[in-house]
Design a protein around this motif. Structure first.
Motif, PDB file in Angstrom:
ATOM      1  N   TYR A  68       0.838  -1.207   0.000  1.00  0.00           N
ATOM      2  CA  TYR A  68       0.000   0.000   0.000  1.00  0.00           C
ATOM      3  C   TYR A  68       0.872   1.255   0.000  1.00  0.00           C
ATOM      4  N   VAL A  69       1.867   1.273   0.878  1.00  0.00           N
ATOM      5  CA  VAL A  69       2.732   2.448   1.001  1.00  0.00           C
ATOM      6  C   VAL A  69       3.536   2.653  -0.282  1.00  0.00           C
ATOM      7  N   ARG A  70       4.066   1.586  -0.860  1.00  0.00           N
ATOM      8  CA  ARG A  70       4.834   1.698  -2.104  1.00  0.00           C
ATOM      9  C   ARG A  70       3.987   2.317  -3.218  1.00  0.00           C
ATOM     10  N   LYS A  71       2.753   1.849  -3.345  1.00  0.00           N
ATOM     11  CA  LYS A  71       1.873   2.385  -4.387  1.00  0.00           C
ATOM     12  C   LYS A  71       1.600   3.865  -4.154  1.00  0.00           C
ATOM     13  N   MET A  72       1.330   4.227  -2.894  1.00  0.00           N
ATOM     14  CA  MET A  72       1.064   5.638  -2.604  1.00  0.00           C
ATOM     15  C   MET A  72       2.290   6.496  -2.898  1.00  0.00           C
ATOM     16  N   VAL A  73       3.456   6.048  -2.455  1.00  0.00           N
ATOM     17  CA  VAL A  73       4.679   6.828  -2.654  1.00  0.00           C
ATOM     18  C   VAL A  73       4.990   6.954  -4.142  1.00  0.00           C
ATOM     19  N   ASP A  74       4.912   5.861  -4.893  1.00  0.00           N
ATOM     20  CA  ASP A  74       5.232   5.912  -6.321  1.00  0.00           C
ATOM     21  C   ASP A  74       4.320   6.892  -7.058  1.00  0.00           C
ATOM     22  N   ARG A  75       3.051   6.861  -6.740  1.00  0.00           N
ATOM     23  CA  ARG A  75       2.113   7.780  -7.415  1.00  0.00           C
ATOM     24  C   ARG A  75       2.298   9.210  -6.933  1.00  0.00           C
ATOM     25  N   GLU A  76       2.617   9.366  -5.665  1.00  0.00           N
ATOM     26  CA  GLU A  76       2.827  10.715  -5.130  1.00  0.00           C
ATOM     27  C   GLU A  76       4.107  11.327  -5.692  1.00  0.00           C
ATOM     28  N   ILE A  77       5.120  10.514  -5.960  1.00  0.00           N
ATOM     29  CA  ILE A  77       6.352  11.010  -6.580  1.00  0.00           C
ATOM     30  C   ILE A  77       6.028  11.605  -7.950  1.00  0.00           C
ATOM     31  N   GLU A  78       5.155  10.944  -8.700  1.00  0.00           N
ATOM     32  CA  GLU A  78       4.756  11.472 -10.004  1.00  0.00           C
ATOM     33  C   GLU A  78       4.144  12.862  -9.866  1.00  0.00           C
TER      34      GLU A  78
END
Length: 134
Positions: free
Chosen positions: A21-31
């Motif tokens: 969950y955290v990885r998905k949030m971070v990856d999308r937030e980086i974008e």
């Protein structure tokens, strides 16, 4: 039947799921934010997590996750998904306004978006219900 081994396995699975969950949030937030540091800060501020928690979960260093923290992360992820759905809604509304006519592809996209909204709302309600029962 409960055993220490089973409890440990559940805790490990929760850590894996929370990390995802955290990885998905971070990856999308980086974008959106443009950097990992800004993404960490935004997620930490928005969902009441620490940068350390985010980093450990994202990098897979957390071996277990306390049940309450897991629920908070899951609810944060569902909220994050809801924010993405709202952004897509806006994009579709802009596209609809530009076309000024019926468009089968837009109709299908809007229908799919409504299904996503309903599924996300149901998942959030279930997660909240589970967290209030514990």
């Amino acid at each position: 039947m409960w055993s220490a081994k089973n409890a440990h396995e559940v805790a490990k699975m929760s850590a894996v799921a929370a990390g995802e969950y955290v990885r998905k949030m971070v990856d999308r937030e980086i974008e959106r934010a443009g950097s990992r540091d800004r993404a960490f800060d935004a997620i930490a501020r928005r969902y009441g997590l620490t940068r350390s928690q985010i980093r450990h979960l994202r990098d897979g260093r957390a071996k277990t996750v306390e049940a309450g923290l897991f629920q908070r992360i899951r609810l944060a992820y569902l909220d994050f998904c809801e924010r993405q759905i709202r952004a897509l809604e806006h994009e579709l509304a802009v596209e609809r306004a530009m076309t000024n006519d019926t468009d089968a592809a837009l109709d299908r996209a809007e229908g799919t978006l409504r299904q996503l909204q309903a599924a996300n709302a149901q998942a959030k309600a279930e997660a909240r219900s589970r967290s209030s029962n514990h």
